[in-house]
Write an enzyme that holds these catalytic residues in place. Sequence first.
Site, PDB file in Angstrom:
ATOM      1  CB  SER A 160      -0.894  -0.210   1.198  1.00 36.49           C
ATOM      2  OG  SER A 160      -1.831  -1.394   1.350  1.00 36.49           O
ATOM      3  CG  HIS A 218      -1.905  -0.775  -4.233  1.00 28.89           C
ATOM      4  ND1 HIS A 218      -2.484   0.851  -3.759  1.00 28.89           N
ATOM      5  CD2 HIS A 218      -2.718  -1.220  -3.191  1.00 28.89           C
ATOM      6  CE1 HIS A 218      -2.809   1.335  -2.847  1.00 28.89           C
ATOM      7  NE2 HIS A 218      -2.741  -0.139  -2.245  1.00 28.89           N
ATOM      8  CD  GLU A 239      -2.518   3.794  -5.901  1.00 32.80           C
ATOM      9  OE1 GLU A 239      -2.509   4.331  -6.398  1.00 32.80           O
ATOM     10  OE2 GLU A 239      -2.212   3.088  -5.193  1.00 32.80           O
ATOM     11  CG  ASN A 256      -2.818   3.549   0.658  1.00 32.10           C
ATOM     12  OD1 ASN A 256      -3.916   3.354   0.937  1.00 32.10           O
ATOM     13  ND2 ASN A 256      -2.442   2.390   0.276  1.00 32.10           N
TER      14      ASN A 256
END
Length: 279
Positions: free
Chosen positions: A115, A136, A148, A186
């Site tokens: 993450s 991701h 991602e 994130n």
Amino acid sequence: MIFGVIGAGQMGSGIAQVAAQSGFQVILRDVEERFLERARSGMQASLGKLHEKGRLEETPEAVLERVRFTTRLEDFAQADLVVEAIVEHEPTKLELFRTLGSVVQPQGVLASNTSSIPITRLATASGRPERFIGMHFMNPVPLMALVEVIRGYSTSDETAAFITETARKMGKTPIECNDFPGFVSNRILMPMINEAVQCVMEGVATPEAIDGIMKLGMNHPMGPLTLADFIGLDTCLSIMEVLHHGLGDDKYRPSPLLRKMVQAGLLGRKSGRGFYSYA
């Protein structure tokens, strides 16, 4: 293609499920059989729901036949792609990729579902930085479209193209971003969650009120504290610590309440209690 997944938790089992639904031969590994059995049961239930809704062309049993469950890293020797989805703890990931670099065939691609941990650092540990990348997925994997794609400093164009095409074959939408702490998702999401936690600590509003305001006022499908419970407060804390350390700005400092709740074992859904009770 042989698609390997390491870590049979919520993210890893979701990645394995979608890969199997897409026709790949999948190897799913965890350290104990009980974790694999839990993953098998969860995948069976998830596939059953998709089948009932007419969103699965095959039977759940047919999809699961393409998944091999194992506790052995050696079983990834002939894998074309191995995606790591273990605990968000950098030393543990570094140790795993050092081992995988010598186990997986030289032409195999290694990817991390991290993450927030820098892809370049993990890639260096693997010994094959040109064939290493961040992949991701979003949670829950069977339902969320985004992947991602994060290149490390030495990731080759060939590797990036391979991962982009693989994500598309899985029915996902790959979007590329650069290797900075937290990437895009994130780096934006976690400070918002952290600020919501801080609002609870300061008595600005109750968790229910904060979530209600964000859902009704910002059109979010889920309030930030409900989402934190879903992700896991320990994971939220780990990501905030990576952001704080990696970017060196106190605006990323984890809320003291978030840290205290993790210390108390209040991790959200997986522990039965976080900002809400799930007994």
